[in-house]
Motif scaffolding. Sequence first.
Motif, mmCIF file in Angstrom:
data_model
loop_
_atom_site.group_PDB
_atom_site.id
_atom_site.type_symbol
_atom_site.label_atom_id
_atom_site.label_comp_id
_atom_site.label_asym_id
_atom_site.label_seq_id
_atom_site.Cartn_x
_atom_site.Cartn_y
_atom_site.Cartn_z
ATOM 1 N N ASP A 260 -7.910 4.719 -3.835
ATOM 2 C CA ASP A 260 -8.583 5.591 -2.881
ATOM 3 C C ASP A 260 -8.072 7.006 -3.093
ATOM 4 O O ASP A 260 -6.851 7.224 -3.251
ATOM 5 C CB ASP A 260 -8.300 5.162 -1.437
ATOM 6 C CG ASP A 260 -8.761 3.737 -1.151
ATOM 7 O OD1 ASP A 260 -9.951 3.460 -1.361
ATOM 8 O OD2 ASP A 260 -7.922 2.910 -0.743
ATOM 9 N N ARG B 140 0.847 -1.193 0.000
ATOM 10 C CA ARG B 140 0.000 0.000 0.000
ATOM 11 C C ARG B 140 0.885 1.246 0.000
ATOM 12 O O ARG B 140 1.817 1.356 0.804
ATOM 13 C CB ARG B 140 -0.932 0.007 1.214
ATOM 14 C CG ARG B 140 -1.823 -1.228 1.311
ATOM 15 C CD ARG B 140 -2.723 -1.172 2.534
ATOM 16 N NE ARG B 140 -3.739 -0.120 2.389
ATOM 17 C CZ ARG B 140 -4.954 -0.329 1.877
ATOM 18 N NH1 ARG B 140 -5.290 -1.545 1.451
ATOM 19 N NH2 ARG B 140 -5.822 0.657 1.787
ATOM 20 N N LEU C 228 0.898 5.603 -0.173
ATOM 21 C CA LEU C 228 0.199 6.872 -0.045
ATOM 22 C C LEU C 228 0.965 7.940 -0.808
ATOM 23 O O LEU C 228 2.170 8.132 -0.578
ATOM 24 C CB LEU C 228 0.084 7.273 1.424
ATOM 25 C CG LEU C 228 -0.409 8.706 1.716
ATOM 26 C CD1 LEU C 228 -1.828 8.917 1.194
ATOM 27 C CD2 LEU C 228 -0.324 9.005 3.221
ATOM 28 N N ILE D 18 -6.430 6.970 7.231
ATOM 29 C CA ILE D 18 -6.512 5.894 6.254
ATOM 30 C C ILE D 18 -5.951 4.605 6.844
ATOM 31 O O ILE D 18 -5.307 4.616 7.902
ATOM 32 C CB ILE D 18 -5.734 6.244 4.960
ATOM 33 C CG1 ILE D 18 -4.236 6.420 5.276
ATOM 34 C CG2 ILE D 18 -6.299 7.486 4.299
ATOM 35 C CD1 ILE D 18 -3.363 6.591 4.044
ATOM 36 N N THR E 203 -3.255 5.133 -2.571
ATOM 37 C CA THR E 203 -4.122 6.138 -1.964
ATOM 38 C C THR E 203 -3.521 7.510 -2.227
ATOM 39 O O THR E 203 -2.305 7.706 -2.111
ATOM 40 C CB THR E 203 -4.244 5.920 -0.441
ATOM 41 O OG1 THR E 203 -4.805 4.623 -0.202
ATOM 42 C CG2 THR E 203 -5.137 6.978 0.195
ATOM 43 N N THR F 96 -4.072 11.914 -1.697
ATOM 44 C CA THR F 96 -4.755 12.964 -0.937
ATOM 45 C C THR F 96 -4.732 14.278 -1.699
ATOM 46 O O THR F 96 -3.850 14.538 -2.515
ATOM 47 C CB THR F 96 -4.090 13.195 0.428
ATOM 48 O OG1 THR F 96 -2.773 13.730 0.228
ATOM 49 C CG2 THR F 96 -3.995 11.913 1.230
#
Length: 327
Positions: free
Chosen positions: A203, A158, A160, A211, A184, A186
């Motif tokens: 996401d 995963r 970010l 998260i 993910t 933002t």
Amino acid sequence: MRCAYAARQDPDDPLSGLEVGDLPEPETPDGWVRVQVRAASLNHHDLWSLRGVGLPADRLPMILGTDAAGATVDGREVIVHSVIASPGWTGEETLDPKRTLLSELHPGTLAEQVHVPARNVIDKPAGWSFAEAACLPTAYLTAYRMLYGAAGVAPGQRVLVQGAGGGVATAAILLARLGGAHVTVTSRDEAKLERARALGAHDAVASGTRIAPVDAVLETVGEATWAHSLRSLRPGGVIAVAGATSGPAPSADLNRVFFRSLRVIGTTMGTLAELAAVRDAMVAGGLRPVIDSTHRFTDDDEGTTAVRTAFERLASGAAYGKVVLTR
């Protein structure tokens, strides 16, 4: 030689020092090649130079730009690698303490021609436009190195990505998905989040949203997102840092770093071999760089206006993907 250059520097109004005009074409040193620039993409590095960061005032006027694609005098279509090692350096060029980027010591790419060491060019992918190829040398190279060199992201992990719209962020979404990671992203901008989802992010959430813990964070924002980056990591996770556009982090939060065995790894740009690797990976995966807008840099008043419009687009923070000048 027609070019866009830093004539003055102002930390509060960087575009006030941007000029478009004619400067003498530099000579080609031994072992260097001249590339006729067909497209050049903009980066925040150009704005920092206009602010007086990383570019000493005694080197002005300096032709801006680190990214370019074009043709050598023998017609070879190439992408320019902008990391220039110092004479005699034999190791990895990003570790050379005297390395520079184009537009720091040597004239940059926002010109009719740019001169670089012969080893600093690789072939442009067949079928790619020059505008697409000009996006790789900073944003896509940086994202690739952050993901697979610094963070060592593996399939199924995963990731970010802080910030949804910049050149590095959009590159990271594409490249992380290509490598089989869960992504993910933002942003404070819902429109950018929606575009990130369309680009492939699993996401896309508002900045600061809690998260599920991630294995790696790609951090280029700095102060505005640093605390969230640390809180989002699983124990043993890693933050790859390649910038701090919002300012330096206010607190390293060392208690969290050592208690959760977190790693923070800094990285800048990438090597020539990594540039070739990201090019090949994108070609094999059928990916093309995300371009926000292209602006025609002609040798007249319209070209001057196009350059300023492109820089204003970059500085506004509204761009999604790369801003590119073409000739």
